[in-house]
Design a protein around this motif. Structure first.
Motif, PDB file in Angstrom:
ATOM      1  N   TYR A 218       0.828  -1.212   0.000  1.00 33.66           N
ATOM      2  CA  TYR A 218       0.000   0.000   0.000  1.00 33.66           C
ATOM      3  C   TYR A 218       0.857   1.255   0.000  1.00 33.66           C
ATOM      4  O   TYR A 218       0.341   2.361   0.036  1.00 33.66           O
ATOM      5  CB  TYR A 218      -0.922   0.009   1.221  1.00 33.66           C
ATOM      6  CG  TYR A 218      -1.995  -1.061   1.175  1.00 33.66           C
ATOM      7  CD1 TYR A 218      -2.765  -1.239   0.028  1.00 33.66           C
ATOM      8  CD2 TYR A 218      -2.238  -1.890   2.263  1.00 33.66           C
ATOM      9  CE1 TYR A 218      -3.741  -2.218  -0.034  1.00 33.66           C
ATOM     10  CE2 TYR A 218      -3.213  -2.869   2.219  1.00 33.66           C
ATOM     11  CZ  TYR A 218      -3.964  -3.030   1.070  1.00 33.66           C
ATOM     12  OH  TYR A 218      -4.939  -3.996   1.012  1.00 33.66           O
ATOM     13  N   VAL A 219       2.172   1.078  -0.033  1.00 34.21           N
ATOM     14  CA  VAL A 219       3.085   2.219  -0.088  1.00 34.21           C
ATOM     15  C   VAL A 219       3.113   2.749  -1.513  1.00 34.21           C
ATOM     16  O   VAL A 219       3.320   1.993  -2.464  1.00 34.21           O
ATOM     17  CB  VAL A 219       4.503   1.822   0.364  1.00 34.21           C
ATOM     18  CG1 VAL A 219       5.450   3.010   0.239  1.00 34.21           C
ATOM     19  CG2 VAL A 219       4.483   1.293   1.786  1.00 34.21           C
ATOM     20  N   TYR A 228       3.932   8.912   0.368  1.00 37.71           N
ATOM     21  CA  TYR A 228       2.485   8.690   0.304  1.00 37.71           C
ATOM     22  C   TYR A 228       2.188   7.209   0.525  1.00 37.71           C
ATOM     23  O   TYR A 228       3.006   6.340   0.221  1.00 37.71           O
ATOM     24  CB  TYR A 228       1.933   9.082  -1.067  1.00 37.71           C
ATOM     25  CG  TYR A 228       1.892  10.561  -1.363  1.00 37.71           C
ATOM     26  CD1 TYR A 228       0.731  11.307  -1.117  1.00 37.71           C
ATOM     27  CD2 TYR A 228       2.990  11.225  -1.907  1.00 37.71           C
ATOM     28  CE1 TYR A 228       0.673  12.662  -1.405  1.00 37.71           C
ATOM     29  CE2 TYR A 228       2.947  12.571  -2.199  1.00 37.71           C
ATOM     30  CZ  TYR A 228       1.788  13.291  -1.949  1.00 37.71           C
ATOM     31  OH  TYR A 228       1.738  14.630  -2.234  1.00 37.71           O
ATOM     32  N   TRP A 229       0.985   6.925   1.026  1.00 39.30           N
ATOM     33  CA  TRP A 229       0.500   5.558   1.106  1.00 39.30           C
ATOM     34  C   TRP A 229      -1.020   5.566   1.000  1.00 39.30           C
ATOM     35  O   TRP A 229      -1.655   6.613   1.147  1.00 39.30           O
ATOM     36  CB  TRP A 229       0.965   4.869   2.393  1.00 39.30           C
ATOM     37  CG  TRP A 229       0.482   5.507   3.677  1.00 39.30           C
ATOM     38  CD1 TRP A 229       0.941   6.652   4.254  1.00 39.30           C
ATOM     39  CD2 TRP A 229      -0.545   5.001   4.541  1.00 39.30           C
ATOM     40  NE1 TRP A 229       0.283   6.922   5.419  1.00 39.30           N
ATOM     41  CE2 TRP A 229      -0.643   5.908   5.632  1.00 39.30           C
ATOM     42  CE3 TRP A 229      -1.374   3.894   4.524  1.00 39.30           C
ATOM     43  CZ2 TRP A 229      -1.552   5.734   6.673  1.00 39.30           C
ATOM     44  CZ3 TRP A 229      -2.269   3.705   5.567  1.00 39.30           C
ATOM     45  CH2 TRP A 229      -2.359   4.618   6.623  1.00 39.30           C
ATOM     46  N   THR A 230      -1.561   4.438   0.697  1.00 39.94           N
ATOM     47  CA  THR A 230      -3.009   4.337   0.537  1.00 39.94           C
ATOM     48  C   THR A 230      -3.563   3.330   1.521  1.00 39.94           C
ATOM     49  O   THR A 230      -2.881   2.369   1.910  1.00 39.94           O
ATOM     50  CB  THR A 230      -3.378   3.940  -0.903  1.00 39.94           C
ATOM     51  OG1 THR A 230      -4.795   3.991  -1.059  1.00 39.94           O
ATOM     52  CG2 THR A 230      -2.913   2.529  -1.231  1.00 39.94           C
ATOM     53  N   LYS A 252       0.350  -1.415   8.234  1.00 38.13           N
ATOM     54  CA  LYS A 252      -0.601  -1.115   7.166  1.00 38.13           C
ATOM     55  C   LYS A 252       0.050  -1.104   5.781  1.00 38.13           C
ATOM     56  O   LYS A 252      -0.536  -0.627   4.816  1.00 38.13           O
ATOM     57  CB  LYS A 252      -1.280   0.233   7.429  1.00 38.13           C
ATOM     58  CG  LYS A 252      -2.183   0.223   8.661  1.00 38.13           C
ATOM     59  CD  LYS A 252      -3.020   1.477   8.763  1.00 38.13           C
ATOM     60  CE  LYS A 252      -3.981   1.394   9.936  1.00 38.13           C
ATOM     61  NZ  LYS A 252      -4.895   2.567  10.003  1.00 38.13           N
ATOM     62  N   GLU A 253       1.277  -1.625   5.704  1.00 36.27           N
ATOM     63  CA  GLU A 253       1.985  -1.618   4.423  1.00 36.27           C
ATOM     64  C   GLU A 253       1.399  -2.601   3.426  1.00 36.27           C
ATOM     65  O   GLU A 253       1.563  -2.457   2.220  1.00 36.27           O
ATOM     66  CB  GLU A 253       3.467  -1.939   4.643  1.00 36.27           C
ATOM     67  CG  GLU A 253       4.235  -0.810   5.307  1.00 36.27           C
ATOM     68  CD  GLU A 253       5.707  -1.127   5.471  1.00 36.27           C
ATOM     69  OE1 GLU A 253       6.085  -2.303   5.234  1.00 36.27           O
ATOM     70  OE2 GLU A 253       6.480  -0.222   5.823  1.00 36.27           O
ATOM     71  N   SER A 254       0.727  -3.646   3.907  1.00 38.53           N
ATOM     72  CA  SER A 254       0.158  -4.656   3.014  1.00 38.53           C
ATOM     73  C   SER A 254      -0.841  -5.503   3.792  1.00 38.53           C
ATOM     74  O   SER A 254      -0.774  -5.587   5.022  1.00 38.53           O
ATOM     75  CB  SER A 254       1.270  -5.548   2.444  1.00 38.53           C
ATOM     76  OG  SER A 254       0.734  -6.637   1.729  1.00 38.53           O
TER      77      SER A 254
END
Length: 743
Positions: A218-219, A228-230, A252-254
């Protein structure tokens, strides 16, 4: 007359240049089109130069320096060699049976030697024609376009390159008119740089039923200037993404679970998918995609936005009716998408990517027709046939422009598929072929071909045109696309080719990705070249083991085919010049020599040497021709076997007689070898080559029981002698250094 390639080489200098040679260098012929296993231009050129220059002890220092300079691109040194060759009554024709991207024919042309090249793979054959054949036909032709010329005089392929650039720019402008609606600007008037997508699947939990994002990451950006990240959010059963500025929290990276397999956690209910479930849904064509971010690049600064409805709608286009056909091989070793239901090459592209690529491909034909008309108006002949039939007139010239523009489309396909991942560090797009395979990509990036993103048309056109400009246009090159085992070979030629390796990569399978687009763009230009839907698969290697063929059967066929090939190469070779055969030397081959145990079969290296000797070649040298820095991790070294068609062997000799002869002759040969500059890591293989020249000088070496000494046994004897000589040389060098220090 012995040549430098059989005696001494500035090996260190050649390998240094070859290692530093990069395909991305501006104007390099490799920038025409991607090809795997590309041999360095420097080593091919140096090998050919050393193969035509007669060895002389009196002038060796000067000549070796000349060869080293030509390998590094010194134009004055090159002209010195070419000038000396022009004084000869006749020069050899170079024969390359496995041309690949055309590196050897290109090197031959630089020296002023005619070349005959072949490759069964139509993509490789097309690359070789574009690199060696086509430029020679239109050498020094001024550009024909109606615009203002950039030069007052043209040489080589400069005019051809200028026309490629001109008609490529016309093609881009036409494509933009046709595709502007599907590549809209943002609401603030910025041109989108890229769109980032994520694959999705229905949650296996019946009580949930939301779409699970298959988020490998999500990075969005790790750039120091802007991170930024989503974040995936589920509201009322609907999946959406929210974009945050700043560093992404580690948790929350993946939502991918574990390192292996397609296991993802649902953001709504926490259910974890299994790899089997994802593959089952893929086979049912139930995997979806969702746009999660729009990327802009204004003033060099990347920014990320949640997609607007306009951006989403622009991507929802219909798949074109006439898409290039072709099934992806069901071989997980190189292709993982079929395991997830993506079985056709067309399915590797989003509908917008497919529409874009088809539009550019269709415009290639219009651009080449325009170029042909301009060539006719500029005075080129209206007769002369097509490129495929050897034409050199206006019609063929227009087709030539189309060939290079088709390469640009192929390069765009590499950067514009749904298997292109997003580079978070540099905020750009990776190409489909980051390695020699097409892995499954869960989070992919779609580039804007009219922006500055990697894979945009303008940049790729410029790289192709610049490569064309630097292509040699001197001597002639004839290129065919035939099976090297069944075709008729040219006779009395200097063989120089890259022999198919024992366990090679699947060129035929991998090249289908590009073939389908070349076929779409050029099937009317080269109808015979592009008859089949995909490339022929009769490769000379053991890749069939990846398709269920037993290893023993695949190896037996490879060995039988290579035996026949060596015999054909011997028959076609000239006696006046050595044959140059590039091959592969693996760590296992060295272990076999050191420890003497090979099992029931010889190693691949021993097998190849035995084939050459059985075909009656005499092996006069072996040179490590490196393309990568020396590394303990490297399993193999690219080597050049120098073999001579020799009709004057010494007859038989006993094993003891051979060993005594080796001890007597090897020091003299190695003394000449050291005239060149050989790095310590290359000494052993280079010495082995000189030892093999002693062994292969005899019809046979007889053991005490009357049997013929095998190549394996000979290599062991030579290895031990070479090791001993190298150790003595090191000791003497250390002793001399110590004495000098004392003085």
């Amino acid at each position: 007359m012995r040549k430098y390639i059989e005696t001494a080489l500035p090996l260190a200098e050649i390998n240094d240049v070859a290692i530093r040679e990069k395909a991305g260098k501006r104007g390099h012929p490799a920038n025409l089109h991607m090809w795997w296993g590309r041999s360095p231009e420097a080593s091919s050129f140096a090998a050919l130069a050393a193969a035509v220059l007669d060895f002389s002890a009196e002038t060796s220092e000067r000549d070796l320096a000349l060869i080293a300079k030509t390998a590094s691109g010194d134009k004055e040194a090159l002209e010195t060699i070419r000038s000396s060759l022009r004084e000869r009554d006749s020069l050899p024709t170079v024969w390359d049976a496995f041309a690949g991207f055309g590196g050897i024919p290109i090197a031959a042309q630089k020296l002023g030697l005619n070349a005959v090249a072949n490759d069964l793979n139509p993509v490789a054959a097309m690359l070789t024609r574009a690199a060696a054949d086509i430029p020679a036909r239109f050498a020094s032709q001024p550009p024909v376009h109606p615009g203002k010329p950039k030069r007052t005089a043209y040489s080589g392929a400069q005019g051809l390159a200028e026309d490629v650039q001109f008609y490529g720019e016309w093609l881009e402008n036409q494509a933009l008119k046709l595709l502007s609606d599907v590549y809209p600007q943002t609401e603030s008037g910025e041109i989108p740089f890229s769109w980032i997508w994520m694959r999705t699947v229905k949650c296996p939990n019946p009580a949930c039923n939301c779409r699970i994002p298959l988020g490998s990451s999500y990075v969005l950006s790790k750039s120091k200037s802007a991170t930024y990240w989503t974040e995936p959010l589920v509201e009322n059963g609907e999946l959406r993404f929210e974009i945050h500025e700043g560093d992404c929290p580690r948790d929350k990276e993946s939502n991918k679970v574990g390192g292996n397999g397609a296991r993802f956690r649902c953001p709504a209910c926490g259910e974890i998918t299994t790899d089997e479930y994802i593959k089952k849904m893929g086979a049912a064509h139930a995997l979806g995609t969702q746009m999660l971010a729009v990327v802009t690049n204004t003033g060099g600064k990347k920014r990320f936005f949640v997609p607007s409805e306009i951006q989403k709608a622009a991507a929802e286009v219909e798949m074109p009716e006439e898409i290039p056909p072709g099934a992806i091989p069901t071989n997980a070793h190189w292709f993982s998408p079929p395991g997830f239901g993506i079985t056709e090459y067309a399915e590797l592209f989003t509908a917008r990517q497919m529409q874009m690529l088809c539009t550019f491909s269709d415009l290639v034909r219009k651009a080449q027709d325009m170029a042909a008309s301009a060539a006719l108006a500029a005075g080129m002949s209206e007769i002369g046939g097509s490129l495929e039939t050897g034409g050199t007139g206006a019609f063929a010239y227009g087709q030539a422009i189309g060939v290079y523009l088709a390469f640009v489309v192929d390069k765009m396909a590499d950067y514009n598929s749904s298997m292109c991942s997003w580079r978070t560090a540099g905020c750009n797009i990776r190409s489909t072929f980051g390695r020699q395979a097409i892995p499954m990509i869960w989070t992919f990036a779609e580039g804007n071909p009219f922006s500055s993103v990697s894979g945009n048309f303008k940049t790729l056109l410029g790289s192709v045109a610049e490569s064309v400009e630097h292509l040699g246009c001197g001597s002639a090159a004839v290129v065919s696309r035939k099976n090297a085992l069944t075709m008729e070979y040219p006779q009395n030629v200097m063989v120089c080719t890259e022999l198919p390796y024992y366990r090679d990569i699947g060129y035929a399978d991998l090249s289908d990705f590009f073939y389908i687009w070349l076929r779409r763009s050029l099937k009317e230009t080269y109808p015979q070249m592009f008859l089949s839907m995909v490339t022929p698969k009769e490769e000379l290697s053991t890749v069939s083991t990846y398709y269920g063929v037993p290893k023993e059967d695949a190896e037996a066929k490879y060995r039988a085919d290579m035996k026949m090939l060596c015999e054909k190469l011997y028959t076609s070779s000239t006696e006046d010049y050595p044959a140059l055969l590039f091959y592969c030397f693996r760590k296992n081959d060295l272990e076999c020599m050191k420890h003497g145990s090979t099992g029931s079969k010889p190693s691949a290296w021993e097998f190849m040497l035995d084939n050459l000797l059985t075909a009656r070649f005499r092996i006069n040298a072996v040179w490590p021709m490196r393309s990568e820095p020396v590394s303990e991790k490297a399993d193999s070294t690219r080597v050049l076997i120098v073999a001579r068609k020799d009709t004057d062997r010494r007859g038989q000799i006993t094993r003891r007689g051979f060993i005594n002869t080796l001890k007597r002759e090897l020091p003299k040969k190695l003394a000449r070898l050291w005239l060149g500059h050989v790095q310590p890591e290359d000494e052993l293989l280079s010495c082995l080559g000189q030892g093999l020249s002693v062994f292969s000088a005899y019809e046979s070496v007889l053991n005490a029981d009357g049997s013929a000494m095998s190549v394996h046994d000979a290599l062991q004897v030579i290895y031990l002698e070479c090791e001993d000589y190298i150790e003595q040389r090191k000791a003497a060098s250390s002793e001399n250094a110590a004495e000098s220090k004392e003085e």
